[in-house]
Design an enzyme around this catalytic site. Structure first.
Site, short mmCIF file in Angstrom:
data_model
loop_
_atom_site.label_atom_id
_atom_site.label_comp_id
_atom_site.label_asym_id
_atom_site.label_seq_id
_atom_site.Cartn_x
_atom_site.Cartn_y
_atom_site.Cartn_z
N LYS A 1 0.86 -1.18 0.00
CA LYS A 1 0.00 0.00 0.00
C LYS A 1 0.90 1.23 0.00
O LYS A 1 1.80 1.34 0.81
CB LYS A 1 -0.90 0.01 1.24
CG LYS A 1 -1.84 1.21 1.31
CD LYS A 1 -2.80 1.05 2.48
CE LYS A 1 -3.77 2.24 2.55
NZ LYS A 1 -3.14 3.42 3.17
N SER B 1 -2.06 4.57 -3.37
CA SER B 1 -2.51 5.45 -2.29
C SER B 1 -1.44 6.45 -1.93
O SER B 1 -0.24 6.18 -2.07
CB SER B 1 -2.84 4.60 -1.05
OG SER B 1 -3.13 5.41 0.07
N HIS C 1 -1.99 7.82 1.18
CA HIS C 1 -2.30 7.75 2.61
C HIS C 1 -2.93 9.05 3.12
O HIS C 1 -2.41 9.71 4.03
CB HIS C 1 -1.06 7.39 3.43
CG HIS C 1 -1.42 6.71 4.73
ND1 HIS C 1 -1.32 5.35 4.90
CD2 HIS C 1 -1.88 7.19 5.91
CE1 HIS C 1 -1.70 5.04 6.12
NE2 HIS C 1 -2.05 6.14 6.75
N ASP D 1 -7.09 3.59 -3.81
CA ASP D 1 -7.42 4.10 -2.49
C ASP D 1 -7.21 5.60 -2.45
O ASP D 1 -6.14 6.09 -2.83
CB ASP D 1 -6.53 3.41 -1.44
CG ASP D 1 -6.74 3.97 -0.05
OD1 ASP D 1 -7.74 3.60 0.59
OD2 ASP D 1 -5.90 4.78 0.40
N GLY D 2 -8.21 6.32 -1.99
CA GLY D 2 -8.03 7.76 -1.84
C GLY D 2 -9.17 8.55 -2.43
O GLY D 2 -9.29 8.67 -3.65
N GLY D 3 -10.02 9.09 -1.58
CA GLY D 3 -11.05 10.02 -2.01
C GLY D 3 -12.26 9.42 -2.69
O GLY D 3 -13.08 10.15 -3.24
#
Length: 293
Positions: free
Chosen positions: A165, A187, A189, A219-221
């Protein structure tokens, strides 16, 4: 003074909002959002992200994913925390911090194996501070920027599929393939890296580089099923969602998690129907168009 323009969370939101979707409803049919991941079947490609230390406990977080028929990922926690999580649900990817003490990493890998986890991973982007290159301190634990040799040892230490990740480039993705990883979670983070490229923006070139069988999670938003659709169309196999789950979990526990995942999956099915996408594997990336407002 903080440069507001460097806010990667805001940059990510602007990018996602710049992507519009063309309709292809003529001849469309009701779609399926079911996916098969690591030999397991799930009702949705939307995955609770690897959060940590939630009020109410991480076991209830995993239970919410189970109720919605979703894969789950979880973040930082003790081996004892893992016992409670996997007692609630075993279709979980345990994302481990890059502890300076390698035994802290290995003990969590062994616990994940013992408890029947579907996979393990490491969020390498949390190894150094936001504003310099010093190894970070997280919840009282010293972290360490892992070397390629460190990562190779962790990957080879387990029979479970391993994920990185924090990979955020084609170069990172190819290095993860070289290490023997099963996939990556793209990501930054939650803005830990400033001026970061939106993970969804990278998906097409990363997918071209790694091929069809390397698991890509964005991953993200991701705020709703429409964001999830954009990520899936551009090359993601799964999308991770975090913030939209937190308040419902505090209010309604596992049921709150499940309700949000079902709502987002319903939104995803709706836009899939409107774009002639019969299932997640048959979303045409050509329906996505970037625009400038």
């Amino acid at each position: 003074m903080k440069n507001e323009k460097a806010d990667s969370i805001a940059i990510n939101r602007r990018y996602l909002d710049s992507l519009v979707i063309e309709g292809r409803i003529i001849g469309a049919e009701h779609p399926s959002t079911r996916v098969t991941v690591l030999g397991k079947n799930f009702e949705t490609p939307i995955v609770p992200g690897a959060l940590s230390h939630l009020k109410g406990g991480m076991a209830g977080y995993a239970e919410g994913a189970r109720l919605a028929g979703a894969l789950c990922s979880v973040g930082m926690g003790s081996v004892e925390d893992m016992d409670a999580i996997y007692a609630a649900y075993s279709d979980v990817i345990k994302v481990i911090k890059p502890y300076a003490d390698q035994e802290e990493v290995l003990s969590r890998i062994r616990a994940a194996e013992r408890l029947g986890a579907i996979g393990v991973g490491m969020d390498v982007e949390h190894s150094i501070n936001q504003d310099d290159d010093a190894d970070s301190l997280v919840a009282g634990y010293q972290m360490k920027l892992p070397t390629m040799d460190d990562l190779k040892m962790f990957v080879q230490s387990t029979r479970l599929p391993f994920f990185i990740k924090g990979a955020l480039s084609v170069q990172d993705a190819l290095r993860c393939q070289e290490l023997g990883c099963a996939g990556i979670i793209l990501s930054h983070h939650n803005g830990l890296m400033r001026w970061a490229v939106p993970p969804v923006m990278l998906l097409p070139e990363v997918r071209r580089a790694v091929g069809p069988d390397f698991l890509l999670m964005a991953d993200g938003g991701i705020a709703d099923g429409y964001d999830a659709f954009k990520a899936l169309a551009l090359g993601a196999d799964l999308v991770c969602v975090g913030k939209p789950l937190m308040e419902p979990y505090q209010k309604d526990g596992p049921r709150g998690i499940a309700d949000v995942l079902r709502q987002m999956t319903g939104e995803l099915r709706g836009i899939m129907a409107r774009t002639g996408s019969k299932d997640v594997k048959h979303i045409d990336p050509a329906v996505i168009h970037p625009v400038q407002f």
